[in-house]
Design a protein around this motif. Structure first.
Motif, mmCIF file in Angstrom:
data_model
loop_
_atom_site.group_PDB
_atom_site.id
_atom_site.type_symbol
_atom_site.label_atom_id
_atom_site.label_comp_id
_atom_site.label_asym_id
_atom_site.label_seq_id
_atom_site.Cartn_x
_atom_site.Cartn_y
_atom_site.Cartn_z
ATOM 1 N N PHE A 79 24.038 2.750 13.493
ATOM 2 C CA PHE A 79 23.861 2.071 14.317
ATOM 3 C C PHE A 79 23.502 1.478 14.532
ATOM 4 O O PHE A 79 23.172 1.298 15.025
ATOM 5 N N ALA A 80 22.958 0.693 13.158
ATOM 6 C CA ALA A 80 21.931 -0.444 12.810
ATOM 7 C C ALA A 80 23.114 -2.209 13.603
ATOM 8 O O ALA A 80 23.853 -1.930 13.723
ATOM 9 N N PRO A 81 21.680 -2.861 14.189
ATOM 10 C CA PRO A 81 21.931 -4.005 14.286
ATOM 11 C C PRO A 81 22.737 -5.007 12.651
ATOM 12 O O PRO A 81 22.307 -4.885 11.909
ATOM 13 N N ILE A 82 23.453 -5.965 13.361
ATOM 14 C CA ILE A 82 23.343 -6.374 11.702
ATOM 15 C C ILE A 82 22.956 -7.931 11.785
ATOM 16 O O ILE A 82 22.758 -8.609 10.553
ATOM 17 N N ALA A 83 21.613 -7.879 12.632
ATOM 18 C CA ALA A 83 20.997 -9.487 12.083
ATOM 19 C C ALA A 83 20.506 -8.864 13.417
ATOM 20 O O ALA A 83 20.119 -8.404 14.863
ATOM 21 N N ILE A 84 18.809 -9.699 13.653
ATOM 22 C CA ILE A 84 18.202 -9.874 14.194
ATOM 23 C C ILE A 84 17.383 -11.742 14.740
ATOM 24 O O ILE A 84 16.689 -12.252 13.564
ATOM 25 N N LEU A 85 17.336 -11.620 16.264
ATOM 26 C CA LEU A 85 16.962 -13.401 16.149
ATOM 27 C C LEU A 85 15.937 -12.901 17.120
ATOM 28 O O LEU A 85 16.069 -12.044 18.583
ATOM 29 N N CYS A 86 14.630 -13.248 17.323
ATOM 30 C CA CYS A 86 13.885 -13.762 18.058
ATOM 31 C C CYS A 86 13.248 -14.408 18.060
ATOM 32 O O CYS A 86 13.045 -15.604 16.869
ATOM 33 N N GLN A 87 12.154 -14.649 19.285
ATOM 34 C CA GLN A 87 11.108 -15.659 18.951
ATOM 35 C C GLN A 87 10.361 -15.993 18.137
ATOM 36 O O GLN A 87 9.854 -17.056 17.305
ATOM 37 N N LYS A 88 9.273 -14.603 18.371
ATOM 38 C CA LYS A 88 8.196 -14.549 17.717
ATOM 39 C C LYS A 88 8.799 -13.618 16.952
ATOM 40 O O LYS A 88 8.587 -11.699 17.419
ATOM 41 N N ALA A 89 8.545 -12.949 15.663
ATOM 42 C CA ALA A 89 8.588 -11.620 14.346
ATOM 43 C C ALA A 89 7.223 -11.236 14.778
ATOM 44 O O ALA A 89 6.334 -11.935 13.876
ATOM 45 N N ASP A 90 6.957 -10.223 15.393
ATOM 46 C CA ASP A 90 6.479 -9.572 15.264
ATOM 47 C C ASP A 90 5.905 -8.366 13.647
ATOM 48 O O ASP A 90 6.506 -7.834 13.660
ATOM 49 N N PRO A 91 4.526 -7.965 13.048
ATOM 50 C CA PRO A 91 5.202 -7.046 11.763
ATOM 51 C C PRO A 91 6.136 -5.495 11.576
ATOM 52 O O PRO A 91 6.764 -5.973 10.586
ATOM 53 N N ILE A 92 5.925 -4.739 12.345
ATOM 54 C CA ILE A 92 7.704 -4.290 12.438
ATOM 55 C C ILE A 92 8.123 -4.756 13.000
ATOM 56 O O ILE A 92 9.170 -4.016 12.325
ATOM 57 N N LEU A 93 8.707 -5.128 13.617
ATOM 58 C CA LEU A 93 9.818 -5.391 13.686
ATOM 59 C C LEU A 93 10.813 -6.106 12.176
ATOM 60 O O LEU A 93 11.934 -6.024 11.961
ATOM 61 N N ALA A 94 9.667 -7.621 12.462
ATOM 62 C CA ALA A 94 9.991 -7.729 10.645
ATOM 63 C C ALA A 94 10.599 -7.061 9.428
ATOM 64 O O ALA A 94 11.094 -7.077 8.591
ATOM 65 N N LEU A 95 9.787 -6.604 9.842
ATOM 66 C CA LEU A 95 9.155 -4.953 8.565
ATOM 67 C C LEU A 95 10.563 -4.258 8.968
ATOM 68 O O LEU A 95 11.583 -4.189 7.649
ATOM 69 N N CYS A 96 11.126 -3.870 10.009
ATOM 70 C CA CYS A 96 12.659 -2.722 10.131
ATOM 71 C C CYS A 96 13.859 -3.804 8.864
ATOM 72 O O CYS A 96 14.207 -3.485 8.380
ATOM 73 N N ALA A 97 13.387 -5.158 9.988
ATOM 74 C CA ALA A 97 14.901 -6.200 8.967
ATOM 75 C C ALA A 97 14.375 -5.478 7.748
ATOM 76 O O ALA A 97 15.362 -5.797 7.097
ATOM 77 N N ILE A 98 13.633 -6.115 7.095
ATOM 78 C CA ILE A 98 13.846 -6.553 5.615
ATOM 79 C C ILE A 98 13.837 -4.818 4.811
ATOM 80 O O ILE A 98 14.503 -4.869 3.976
ATOM 81 N N THR A 99 13.112 -3.655 5.290
ATOM 82 C CA THR A 99 13.154 -2.278 5.142
ATOM 83 C C THR A 99 14.726 -2.538 4.636
ATOM 84 O O THR A 99 15.191 -1.858 3.990
ATOM 85 N N ILE A 100 15.935 -2.701 5.510
ATOM 86 C CA ILE A 100 17.551 -2.506 5.505
ATOM 87 C C ILE A 100 18.262 -3.458 5.603
ATOM 88 O O ILE A 100 18.856 -3.645 5.399
#
Lengths: 134, 405
Positions: A79-100
């Protein structure tokens, strides 16, 4: 429309291509995302839309420190996205991308949520820090 | 560690920390003295990251509460749905041997400082839980970042965390000053303090704050009430209280000679607005009363016991109380537990805010709580209507089964 190339900063490396889904408000895997259905939650402005296989574009992340665990379970369920693009990474969303371990970039010149539209075909080159919109 | 010479698990853990540190411009990793993990990690992730690890990299590791509304010994008494509890129990039993093998202390509480995981001023820690991260920074002067579940586990394994944010002395200074107007702290209940805090958190967002005008003789329970909601409606990581916060003997010291960015004024009106977000109607039925978010101290358990002494919880209403096993043992020795259990209350060691996937007993339409944090999360994670009120009003509603202020 001709190809456009955007430069950003790499938070997590890797290269993928796919269709974009643009969410115009800060995103969290806990609260905004329903793990049982893989859809954006009841009450979200984009309720019912899926992230699976898409490139998630949003201004930033927010909230809940348990979110990386939800992202991980989402990945296991495909169910996960394959990449995330954002204006400013916040700690939790960054950690989501790094974890998966999916590509994530931030700090684009200009507002990424305006530069990309839902449905655009996007290539993310997380190793060179470029995004190509076909 | 990054090259994999110390095993695959350590390599995975350190690579998460290095990537995360780079994303936030940390120049190095720093040693961590203590960790507090949440023993709800996805099983495969846990297997991967602990592969080849036979000893954790920190001096002490404790565990956060059991998963929301799930206590393996109490779920039947609590009346939570069978299918939910059995699925949680299966996951719990699968993961537990891994945590045991690594000598993780099974404290199952969101207040690790009360059960032996203590840290001192200036020490770097990696702790799960927005409330305890904030309390460690503000009350003990230990240094904790607001961080997520996977970096905390990675820190426990490697004994390292990226040196960034609130770990740096200069990033801990107060940016916003909060002034209380027309509120006499001495006359406030702990639920009043939570209500004020909930308002301040919303305004302060992720800024460091200092609260002016507080006495330095506040009890731990009052400080907990003043702090925890700041990280619920907002994302505050440190709140200086002059004379209490070790780094802030004075307001001036908390600002470090810098100019204040902004000022927040909080008064009686703002306090009442927070209560009004979770209102109760006189005469409405209350199906469940929830205490213990964060977990109750022995003093708080004693207060509930005094209110319940010789009385019975309504047969239409359930009463749940969350605390740590060690605190429950002490409260038992004091006679508080017998009083509360004989009245019909159930003690559990789980997250009383229901995070992340807690399920309420079937048919729970309305619940009341003396925790604004529980009110915030339960109202968002479940379909129940949530009332926020004082401990006394909540106890009375448990006894009569009806809300009345």
């Amino acid at each position: 429309m001709s190809k456009r190339v955007l430069k950003g900063r790499v938070v997590n490396g890797g290269s993928v291509s796919g269709k974009a889904i643009v969410i115009n408000i800060p995103f969290s895997f806990i609260g905004d995302f329903d793990l049982s259905s893989g859809c954006l939650s009841k009450g979200h402005p984009m309720e019912g839309k899926v992230l699976a296989g898409k490139i998630l574009v949003c201004p930033t992340g927010k909230g809940g420190t348990v979110a990386p665990y939800i992202a991980y379970e989402a990945m296991k369920k495909k169910f996960a996205p394959i990449a995330i693009l954002c204006q400013k990474a916040d700690p939790i969303l960054a950690l989501c991308a790094i974890t998966i371990d999916i590509p994530m970039m931030d700090r684009f010149e200009g507002d990424i949520t305006n530069l990309i539209s839902t449905g655009d075909q996007v290539q993310v080159h997380g190793n060179t820090g470029t995004v190509i919109i076909d | 560690m990054l090259a994999g010479k110390k095993g695959r698990g350590i390599q995975k853990a350190i690579s998460i920390l290095v990537k995360y540190g780079k994303a936030f411009d940390a120049e190095r990793l720093a040693p961590v003295i203590s960790s507090h993990i949440w023993a709800i990690d996805p099983y495969e992730f846990l297997l991967d990251i602990t592969d080849g690890v036979d000893k954790l990299g920190v001096g002490i590791t404790t565990t956060h509460p059991l998963s929301g509304f799930f206590d393996m010994d109490k779920w039947q008494e609590m009346g939570v749905p069978d299918n939910f509890a059995k699925a949680e129990a299966k996951l719990f039993n699968k993961r537990l041997p891994i945590y045991k093998r690594l000598n993780v202390l099974q404290t199952f509480t969101c207040l690790p400082t009360l059960v032996g995981n203590s840290a001192l001023k200036g020490q770097i820690i990696s702790w799960m839980g927005s409330g305890v991260q904030l309390m460690a920074n503000s009350l003990i002067g230990a240094r904790a970042n607001r961080e997520g579940i996977t970096t905390v586990l990675a820190a426990a394994i490697t004994g390292r965390t990226p040196y960034m944010g609130l770990l740096k002395p200069e990033k801990r200074l107060a940016e916003i000053i909060v002034r209380l107007k027309g509120i006499n702290i001495a006359n406030c209940t702990d639920t009043d303090l939570q209500a004020v805090s909930y308002y301040i958190g919303e305004k302060a967002q992720d800024k460091n704050i200092v609260i002016d005008g507080l006495p330095n003789n506040l009890a731990f329970e009052s400080l907990k009430s003043l702090l925890v909601p700041l990280a619920v409606s907002g994302a505050v990581g440190i709140c200086h209280i002059a004379g209490i916060t070790p780094e802030a003997p004075t307001i001036q010291a908390s600002l470090g000679g810098k100019k204040v960015l902004d000022e927040i004024i909080a008064g009686k009106q703002e306090m009442l607005e927070s209560y009004a977000k979770y209102p109760g109607q006189d005469g409405e039925n209350v199906d469940l009363v929830v205490f213990g978010c964060p977990h109750l101290t022995v003093t708080e358990i004693g207060q509930v016991a005094a209110l319940l002494h010789g009385r019975k919880v309504s047969s239409n209403t359930r009463l749940w109380l969350g605390s740590a096993e060690q605190i429950i043992t002490l409260a038992g020795r004091m006679g508080f537990i017998d009083i509360i259990e004989q009245a019909g209350g159930v003690f559990a060691r789980c997250c009383m805010a229901g995070v992340p996937f807690g399920r309420l007993p079937n048919g729970t339409k309305t619940l009341a709580t003396n925790s604004i944090k529980a009110a915030h999360y339960i109202s968002r994670l479940t379909r129940a209507r949530v009332i926020y009120g004082t401990t006394q009003d909540c106890v009375e509603s448990a006894i009569t089964g009806v809300w009345k202020r």
